[in-house]
Design a protein around this motif. Structure first.
Motif, PDB file in Angstrom:
ATOM      1  N   SER A  71       0.862  -1.186   0.000  1.00 23.75           N
ATOM      2  CA  SER A  71       0.000   0.000   0.000  1.00 23.75           C
ATOM      3  C   SER A  71       0.899   1.237   0.000  1.00 23.75           C
ATOM      4  O   SER A  71       1.819   1.332   0.831  1.00 23.75           O
ATOM      5  N   THR A  72       0.643   2.154  -0.913  1.00 25.60           N
ATOM      6  CA  THR A  72       1.477   3.372  -0.953  1.00 25.60           C
ATOM      7  C   THR A  72       1.282   4.185   0.331  1.00 25.60           C
ATOM      8  O   THR A  72       2.200   4.851   0.793  1.00 25.60           O
ATOM      9  N   ASN A  73       0.089   4.117   0.936  1.00 26.02           N
ATOM     10  CA  ASN A  73      -0.126   4.853   2.189  1.00 26.02           C
ATOM     11  C   ASN A  73       0.736   4.256   3.305  1.00 26.02           C
ATOM     12  O   ASN A  73       1.339   4.976   4.093  1.00 26.02           O
ATOM     13  N   GLN A  77      -0.965  -2.402  -6.324  1.00 25.82           N
ATOM     14  CA  GLN A  77      -0.832  -2.594  -4.874  1.00 25.82           C
ATOM     15  C   GLN A  77      -1.394  -3.975  -4.523  1.00 25.82           C
ATOM     16  O   GLN A  77      -2.444  -4.377  -5.030  1.00 25.82           O
ATOM     17  N   GLY A 117      -4.115  -2.714  -1.278  1.00 25.94           N
ATOM     18  CA  GLY A 117      -4.571  -1.325  -1.310  1.00 25.94           C
ATOM     19  C   GLY A 117      -5.652  -1.105  -0.249  1.00 25.94           C
ATOM     20  O   GLY A 117      -6.531  -1.940  -0.084  1.00 25.94           O
ATOM     21  N   ARG A 118      -5.554   0.014   0.460  1.00 29.78           N
ATOM     22  CA  ARG A 118      -6.506   0.283   1.548  1.00 29.78           C
ATOM     23  C   ARG A 118      -7.509   1.354   1.153  1.00 29.78           C
ATOM     24  O   ARG A 118      -7.140   2.384   0.597  1.00 29.78           O
ATOM     25  N   GLY A 119      -8.775   1.102   1.495  1.00 33.25           N
ATOM     26  CA  GLY A 119      -9.813   2.086   1.262  1.00 33.25           C
ATOM     27  C   GLY A 119     -10.281   2.676   2.585  1.00 33.25           C
ATOM     28  O   GLY A 119      -9.775   2.308   3.649  1.00 33.25           O
ATOM     29  N   ARG A 120     -11.248   3.573   2.522  1.00 33.96           N
ATOM     30  CA  ARG A 120     -11.806   4.159   3.741  1.00 33.96           C
ATOM     31  C   ARG A 120     -12.597   3.109   4.504  1.00 33.96           C
ATOM     32  O   ARG A 120     -12.997   2.092   3.952  1.00 33.96           O
ATOM     33  N   TRP A 179      -8.956  -1.634  -1.358  1.00 33.49           N
ATOM     34  CA  TRP A 179      -9.046  -0.852  -2.602  1.00 33.49           C
ATOM     35  C   TRP A 179      -8.420  -1.679  -3.719  1.00 33.49           C
ATOM     36  O   TRP A 179      -7.234  -1.993  -3.680  1.00 33.49           O
ATOM     37  N   MET A 200      -1.298   6.568  -5.533  1.00 35.84           N
ATOM     38  CA  MET A 200      -0.253   7.489  -5.078  1.00 35.84           C
ATOM     39  C   MET A 200      -0.538   7.993  -3.668  1.00 35.84           C
ATOM     40  O   MET A 200      -1.695   8.040  -3.244  1.00 35.84           O
ATOM     41  N   LYS A 222     -18.106   6.465  -9.252  1.00 37.60           N
ATOM     42  CA  LYS A 222     -16.843   6.765  -8.557  1.00 37.60           C
ATOM     43  C   LYS A 222     -15.633   6.413  -9.423  1.00 37.60           C
ATOM     44  O   LYS A 222     -15.501   5.295  -9.890  1.00 37.60           O
ATOM     45  N   GLY A 270     -10.901   7.669  -5.130  1.00 32.70           N
ATOM     46  CA  GLY A 270     -11.141   7.740  -3.687  1.00 32.70           C
ATOM     47  C   GLY A 270      -9.886   8.231  -2.985  1.00 32.70           C
ATOM     48  O   GLY A 270      -8.770   8.083  -3.502  1.00 32.70           O
ATOM     49  N   ILE A 271     -10.086   8.837  -1.820  1.00 36.03           N
ATOM     50  CA  ILE A 271      -8.954   9.398  -1.072  1.00 36.03           C
ATOM     51  C   ILE A 271      -8.962   8.869   0.357  1.00 36.03           C
ATOM     52  O   ILE A 271     -10.018   8.845   1.006  1.00 36.03           O
ATOM     53  N   ILE A 329      -4.278   8.664  -2.796  1.00 33.39           N
ATOM     54  CA  ILE A 329      -5.246   8.896  -3.873  1.00 33.39           C
ATOM     55  C   ILE A 329      -5.230   7.704  -4.827  1.00 33.39           C
ATOM     56  O   ILE A 329      -4.173   7.294  -5.308  1.00 33.39           O
ATOM     57  N   GLY A 330      -6.402   7.147  -5.066  1.00 30.19           N
ATOM     58  CA  GLY A 330      -6.517   6.074  -6.054  1.00 30.19           C
ATOM     59  C   GLY A 330      -7.421   6.548  -7.173  1.00 30.19           C
ATOM     60  O   GLY A 330      -8.499   7.093  -6.913  1.00 30.19           O
TER      61      GLY A 330
HETATM   62  C1  BTN Z   1     -11.741   5.121  -0.604  1.00 29.51           C
HETATM   63  O1  BTN Z   1     -12.118   4.142   0.061  1.00 29.51           O
HETATM   64  O2  BTN Z   1     -12.528   5.734  -1.332  1.00 29.51           O
HETATM   65  C2  BTN Z   1     -10.307   5.568  -0.527  1.00 29.51           C
HETATM   66  C3  BTN Z   1      -9.412   4.794  -1.431  1.00 29.51           C
HETATM   67  C4  BTN Z   1      -7.963   5.230  -1.384  1.00 29.51           C
HETATM   68  C5  BTN Z   1      -7.072   4.363  -2.237  1.00 29.51           C
HETATM   69  C6  BTN Z   1      -5.681   4.892  -2.335  1.00 29.51           C
HETATM   70  S1  BTN Z   1      -4.736   4.063  -3.589  1.00 29.51           S
HETATM   71  C7  BTN Z   1      -3.289   4.828  -3.021  1.00 29.51           C
HETATM   72  C8  BTN Z   1      -3.343   4.870  -1.517  1.00 29.51           C
HETATM   73  N1  BTN Z   1      -2.794   3.661  -0.940  1.00 29.51           N
HETATM   74  C9  BTN Z   1      -3.721   2.917  -0.338  1.00 29.51           C
HETATM   75  O3  BTN Z   1      -3.505   1.820   0.214  1.00 29.51           O
HETATM   76  N2  BTN Z   1      -4.927   3.547  -0.400  1.00 29.51           N
HETATM   77  C10 BTN Z   1      -4.833   4.813  -1.088  1.00 29.51           C
END
Ligand code: BTN
Length: 309
Positions: A92-94, A110, A113-116, A121, A130, A177, A180-181, A198-199
């Motif tokens: 995950s970039t975060n 990724q 990848g993590r979402g809210r 993600w 990013m 959508k 997502g951020i 930001i994805g």
């Molecule tokens: C959402 O749930 O709407 C937020 C999604 C955010 C995804 C981005 S992709 C780059 C960064 N790294 C992650 O693991 N998540 C965010």
């Protein structure tokens, strides 16, 4: 790949892009001609096409997409950013961005990848994944403003596609959508590291299960390039961060003008609690103001559904 501000590879890249003899490029970048030659071989390995002519020298003919060096140049223009990381794959970039400072981290895919709200993600190759990691001397209470500002940056970057912002920070194209951020922060009052992840779905395929709610830019623009979208986001982050916090009022007004949520009947849910009513405003720290028969309520976070859709 890691590129720092002032890195000679960036100078060589810019000169090769303009075109010039090995000698000229070497002189301008302050390196040897052999270093230029080696760098050109490296660019070719990365998928760049460089024309070599005995008389006129080197000239960049085409670039891969994503193009790490164009992206490094764009990222390093953001105020405060000192380094750019470009991965083929990362979890995950975060997660990575929390371990570095004053950096932009990009990954072509990724694995986690993590979402809210603790969600995953989807991060297949073809998207923009990013994170911006900045040390900021702002009170913790100001951090939601940076999240809002980032949503506006993405929305501005996707202006050609008629993008709008759905509260709290989803960017929509054609009502679906596209971005997502996920903002996170580590540290303490006045010494926080803010990570804005930001994805954006650019050339990646949206999973079938999400097709009625999500879209990828290539569905509306078959020529869209990852590098271009990333560059536009960096440009808008630069513009807005340079204006922050002095011009916060104007930033918020623009955010509201691009809001897809204000004026709609909504249901906002957060960990089991629900607020139903009409979204009438977003206040100075990004809270959604919802009015119902029971009165006016401010919701600071959660998932927002439109009920009059
Ligand atoms: C959402 O749930 O709407 C937020 C999604 C955010 C995804 C981005 S992709 C780059 C960064 N790294 C992650 O693991 N998540 C965010």
């Amino acid at each position: 790949m890691k590129v720092e501000r002032g890195d000679r590879r960036l100078l060589m890249f810019q000169e090769i892009e303009k075109g010039g003899s090995g000698e000229e490029i070497a002189e301008k970048a302050g390196v040897s001609r052999t270093a230029v030659w080696k760098f050109v071989r490296r660019l070719e390995e990365l998928g760049y096409e460089v024309e070599v002519d005995r008389k006129s020298g080197y000239r960049l003919v085409s670039s891969p997409d994503p193009s790490p060096f164009h992206m490094a140049l764009a990222a390093l223009k953001i105020p405060g950013v000192e380094r750019y990381y470009h991965f083929d794959e990362v979890d995950s970039t975060n997660r990575f961005a929390k371990e570095v400072s004053n950096a932009v981290v990009f990954s072509e895919s990724q694995s986690s990848g993590r979402g809210r709200l603790g969600r995953r993600w989807e991060s297949e190759r073809g998207g923009v994944y990013m994170s911006l990691s900045l040390n900021m001397t702002i009170p913790v209470s100001e951090i939601p403003k940076v999240t809002l500002l980032s949503g506006l940056a993405v929305c501005r970057a996707l202006e050609d596609y008629g993008a709008r912002i759905k509260w709290p920070n989803d960017v929509l194209v054609g009502g679906k959508k596209v971005s997502g951020i996920l903002s996170e922060f580590v540290g303490e009052e006045m010494a926080a590291k803010v990570v804005v992840g930001i994805g954006v779905n650019v050339r990646n395929r949206v999973p079938d299960a999400l097709r009625d709610r999500a879209i990828s830019l290539h569905e509306v623009d078959e020529n869209v390039r990852i590098t271009e979208i990333f560059t536009r986001i960096c440009e808008q982050l630069s513009n807005l961060l340079s204006a922050f916090p002095q011009k916060w009022g104007e930033i918020l007004e623009e955010w509201k003008r691009l809001s897809d949520t204000i004026g709609r009947e909504v249901r906002v849910s957060l960990y089991g609690e629900e607020v139903v009513g009409k979204a009438v405003d977003v206040d100075a720290d990004g809270g959604l103001i919802v009015v119902s028969g029971e009165g006016r309520r401010k919701v600071i976070s959660g998932e927002c559904f439109y009920t009059n859709y």
